[in-house]
Design a protein around this motif. Structure first.
Motif, mmCIF file in Angstrom:
data_model
loop_
_atom_site.group_PDB
_atom_site.id
_atom_site.type_symbol
_atom_site.label_atom_id
_atom_site.label_comp_id
_atom_site.label_asym_id
_atom_site.label_seq_id
_atom_site.Cartn_x
_atom_site.Cartn_y
_atom_site.Cartn_z
ATOM 1 N N ASP A 2 -6.506 19.625 108.758
ATOM 2 C CA ASP A 2 -6.699 20.921 109.419
ATOM 3 C C ASP A 2 -7.720 20.802 110.550
ATOM 4 O OD1 ASP A 2 -4.902 22.065 107.731
ATOM 5 O OD2 ASP A 2 -6.395 22.919 106.367
ATOM 6 N N GLU A 3 -8.785 20.044 110.299
ATOM 7 C CA GLU A 3 -9.827 19.883 111.318
ATOM 8 C C GLU A 3 -9.272 19.172 112.543
ATOM 9 O OE1 GLU A 3 -14.373 18.124 111.809
ATOM 10 O OE2 GLU A 3 -13.052 17.266 110.279
ATOM 11 N N ILE A 4 -8.507 18.112 112.325
ATOM 12 C CA ILE A 4 -7.940 17.352 113.441
ATOM 13 C C ILE A 4 -6.995 18.217 114.260
ATOM 14 C CG2 ILE A 4 -6.493 15.387 114.063
ATOM 15 C CD1 ILE A 4 -9.366 14.733 113.089
ATOM 16 N N ASN A 84 -25.315 19.588 107.203
ATOM 17 C CA ASN A 84 -23.985 20.097 106.824
ATOM 18 C C ASN A 84 -23.260 19.120 105.910
ATOM 19 O OD1 ASN A 84 -23.515 22.583 108.837
ATOM 20 N ND2 ASN A 84 -24.555 20.948 109.961
ATOM 21 N N LEU A 85 -23.990 18.571 104.930
ATOM 22 C CA LEU A 85 -23.402 17.583 104.018
ATOM 23 C C LEU A 85 -22.143 18.119 103.345
ATOM 24 C CD1 LEU A 85 -26.585 16.090 102.299
ATOM 25 C CD2 LEU A 85 -25.036 14.915 103.867
ATOM 26 N N GLY A 86 -21.090 17.304 103.368
ATOM 27 C CA GLY A 86 -19.854 17.695 102.701
ATOM 28 C C GLY A 86 -18.938 18.559 103.540
ATOM 29 N N GLU A 87 -19.363 18.932 104.739
ATOM 30 C CA GLU A 87 -18.552 19.810 105.584
ATOM 31 C C GLU A 87 -18.009 19.051 106.792
ATOM 32 O OE1 GLU A 87 -20.746 23.291 106.648
ATOM 33 O OE2 GLU A 87 -21.690 23.467 104.673
ATOM 34 N N SER A 88 -16.979 19.619 107.392
ATOM 35 C CA SER A 88 -16.428 19.036 108.620
ATOM 36 C C SER A 88 -17.410 19.272 109.762
ATOM 37 C CB SER A 88 -15.079 19.686 108.946
ATOM 38 O OG SER A 88 -14.166 19.449 107.901
ATOM 39 N N ILE A 89 -17.747 18.220 110.494
ATOM 40 C CA ILE A 89 -18.818 18.339 111.495
ATOM 41 C C ILE A 89 -18.417 17.912 112.905
ATOM 42 C CG2 ILE A 89 -20.699 18.085 109.832
ATOM 43 C CD1 ILE A 89 -20.845 15.104 110.748
ATOM 44 N N LEU A 90 -17.170 17.483 113.108
ATOM 45 C CA LEU A 90 -16.805 16.963 114.423
ATOM 46 C C LEU A 90 -16.973 18.005 115.528
ATOM 47 C CD1 LEU A 90 -13.703 14.664 113.795
ATOM 48 C CD2 LEU A 90 -16.126 14.073 113.924
ATOM 49 N N TYR A 91 -16.573 19.248 115.249
ATOM 50 C CA TYR A 91 -16.719 20.311 116.255
ATOM 51 C C TYR A 91 -18.190 20.507 116.602
ATOM 52 C CZ TYR A 91 -16.656 24.853 118.543
ATOM 53 O OH TYR A 91 -16.839 25.873 119.440
ATOM 54 N N LEU A 92 -19.057 20.508 115.566
ATOM 55 C CA LEU A 92 -20.494 20.669 115.792
ATOM 56 C C LEU A 92 -21.042 19.518 116.640
ATOM 57 C CD1 LEU A 92 -21.666 21.807 112.228
ATOM 58 C CD2 LEU A 92 -21.305 23.244 114.245
#
Length: 278
Positions: A2-4, A84-92
């Protein structure tokens, strides 16, 4: 997944899939202006444990990004991951990088050299050093200018020896050595090394030199961290312990996106020791 898909939709043509199976992606980031002058390429590899247990493995590619700028940006990305451990961070991560680029565009920082920003960064980790032209890094050698201004301009360039690279977690270290008896020779060797595009693009080029002054029976010595805090002093201390003199040692480090902690100093010293022994 979903993130990609979301990132691909948000960033469009700036988002690139390098290898779908290995989950390697690349995104071009700019300062958002109509005519961007600060751009950077973020390459990420998403390991099997991402995002719950493992951080992305990343590399920041921009010829102008080196030394302290690279260290500060890498630390910012590390901080975002920890927060943000465990979370999707690429956008950040992407937006943090864009924020840094916008700040540079709005500040008084000089625009990067166009030739350098359009060059591909050489990713080859081999030890094939073909000396192509590259503008020298004046900040690295300006402290030698005053000491050498009265020296002869045609002083002979000493031979330069390249040691074997050491690679650990995508970071590569390589030492270079030259015999020197004057500060003018130190300056000439540094200039010659920076003509090599691969060396000039290193994240850090740490160096130290010791020259024995026979008439005064003292040592002329100095060192440079180039953004790797305390590394130059440690390198000079190693040379003192080994009692070497009339030599310049430069250790290049290409940062691979994974923090090494104290191990980086071990690799810097091992590279230097090995090239001195050789």
């Amino acid at each position: 997944i979903d993130e990609i898909e979301a990132l691909s939709s948000i960033y469009g043509d700036d988002w690139c899939v390098v290898d779908e199976d290995e989950k390697i992606y690349c995104i071009k980031i700019s300062d958002c202006l109509d005519q961007p002058k600060w751009t950077l390429c973020l390459q990420v590899i998403l390991p099997p444990g991402y995002p719950t247990a493992e951080p992305p493995i990343y590399q920041l590619n921009a010829p102008w990004l080196r030394g302290q700028d690279y260290t500060e940006l890498a630390n910012s990305l590390e901080e975002i991951y920890v927060q943000n451990l465990g979370e999707s961070i690429l956008y950040l991560w992407v937006e943090k990088i864009r924020e840094v680029l916008i700040e540079k565009a709005q500040s008084s920082d000089p625009e990067p050299d166009i030739k350098k920003t359009t060059e591909e960064v050489d990713e080859d980790d081999g030890d094939d050093f073909l000396l192509d032209y590259q503008p020298i890094q004046e900040d690295q050698i300006k402290m030698l200018n005053d000491m050498t201004s009265d020296s002869q301009e045609d002083e002979e360039l000493p031979p330069i020896h390249h040691g074997n690279p050491i690679t650990d977690r995508r970071s590569t270290f390589q030492a270079h050595l030259a015999p020197v008896v004057t500060t003018r020779q130190v300056k000439r060797v540094l200039e010659k090394l920076y003509e090599n595009k691969k060396i000039a693009s290193a994240t850090h080029n740490i160096y130290a030199y010791r020259i024995y002054c026979e008439d005064k029976q003292t040592f002329l010595q100095d060192c440079e961290d180039d953004g790797e805090t305390a590394a130059g002093g440690r390198l000079l201390h190693l040379m003192q312990i080994l009692n070497v003199h009339n030599v310049l040692v430069v250790v290049s480090r290409w940062y691979g996106g994974i923090l090494l902690g104290p191990d980086r100093f071990k690799h810097i010293n091992n590279c230097a020791r090995n090239v001195l022994v050789e």
